[in-house]
Design an enzyme around this catalytic site. Structure first.
Site, PDB file in Angstrom:
ATOM      1  N   HIS A 165       0.805  -1.224   0.000  1.00 47.25           N
ATOM      2  CA  HIS A 165       0.000   0.000   0.000  1.00 47.25           C
ATOM      3  C   HIS A 165       0.835   1.270   0.000  1.00 47.25           C
ATOM      4  CE1 HIS A 165      -3.788   2.191   1.357  1.00 47.25           C
ATOM      5  NE2 HIS A 165      -4.169   1.432   0.357  1.00 47.25           N
ATOM      6  N   LYS A 167       2.965   4.527  -1.274  1.00 45.28           N
ATOM      7  CA  LYS A 167       2.878   5.456  -2.407  1.00 45.28           C
ATOM      8  C   LYS A 167       4.028   6.448  -2.273  1.00 45.28           C
ATOM      9  CE  LYS A 167      -1.765   4.590  -1.404  1.00 45.28           C
ATOM     10  NZ  LYS A 167      -2.524   4.571  -0.135  1.00 45.28           N
ATOM     11  N   ASP A 172      16.718  10.180  -8.110  1.00 46.97           N
ATOM     12  CA  ASP A 172      18.170  10.350  -8.033  1.00 46.97           C
ATOM     13  C   ASP A 172      18.700  10.145  -6.614  1.00 46.97           C
ATOM     14  OD1 ASP A 172      18.268  10.857 -10.732  1.00 46.97           O
ATOM     15  OD2 ASP A 172      18.181  13.031 -10.499  1.00 46.97           O
TER      16      ASP A 172
END
Length: 245
Positions: A165, A167, A172
């Site tokens: 779940h 996100k 870089d």
């Protein structure tokens, strides 16, 4: 808590004092055109390190044209009827497309065509892209995971009963994008969501460690999709000597 706030205020105050001092010196020395130090001070002031990124994006995003961000050739103006200008999605795409070396993406649901194109463009430019996602949602209609895989991008997914779940994205290995937003058109255009974009070494390192831990946990070598009975049959088949033809 107060010690942390005090340190932050001191850092801000110190930075402002340095900038004021540099401006004063430039103005002071600039009055004398014969002084060779003016250019040195101006060059030093211009080369001061940029402030770390701190940005918050709120959704739903205003619907705008983002073609100029995604097109390889932007010489021809976009003729679409969508309004042009700033939007939360446009800011997210700008941050995402700033990647030069790597993109580590850990996302629950991914169906946004614009974000899918952006990740594909980074891969084409030679940016090292890795994607971690949820096994249930990656197979749904509209998911961009399949096309990213076909493009040659590394994708790993869970095989657990719980959801993957997370996100977040790491650009870089120094810029973190994290928040409540799923990378879906529904979330971008309709939901109340947030994203924090931050350039903070301590935060980035924590998320990098979490990504590497998940990446290793979801190594395909660890997948066990077959029932134990089928696995035993497969092992027996491997032990049967092959007849030469």
């Amino acid at each position: 808590m107060w010690h942390g706030k005090a340190r932050a205020l001191l850092a801000v105050g110190f930075g402002m004092a340095l900038e004021a001092l540099a401006c004063w010196l430039i103005g002071r020395l600039g009055r004398s055109s014969s002084s060779p130090s003016w250019w040195w001070w101006w060059w030093l002031w211009r080369r001061r390190p940029p402030s770390p990124v701190r940005e918050v994006l709120f959704f739903p995003s205003r619907v705008t044209c983002v073609e100029s961000l995604l097109a390889e050739e932007t010489a021809t103006p976009c003729a679409c009827l969508l309004p042009h200008g700033e939007s939360a999605l446009g800011r997210l795409l700008t941050r995402l497309l700033s990647a030069r070396r790597s993109l580590d993406l850990c996302v629950f649901a991914f169906s946004s065509p614009q974000l899918g194109r952006a990740v594909g463009l980074l891969h084409q430019r030679g940016v090292h892209v890795r994607v971690v996602t949820d096994t249930d949602y990656m197979a749904l209609k509209g998911s961009r995971i399949g096309e990213l895989r076909r493009a040659g991008i590394q994708v790993r997914h869970d095989q657990d009963s719980g959801y993957m779940h997370h996100k977040f994205a790491i650009i870089d290995k120094k810029l973190l994008i994290t928040g409540s937003l799923n990378w879906t058109t529904q979330a971008i255009q309709n939901n109340r969501e947030n994203l924090l974009v931050v350039e903070d070494r301590d935060c980035v390192n924590l998320f990098l460690a979490e990504f590497e831990r998940i990446w290793e946990d979801y190594n395909p070598a660890h997948y066990t999709f077959f029932p134990k009975e089928e696995q035993q049959v497969q092992k027996k088949d491997k032990t049967i000597p092959q007849t030469k033809l």
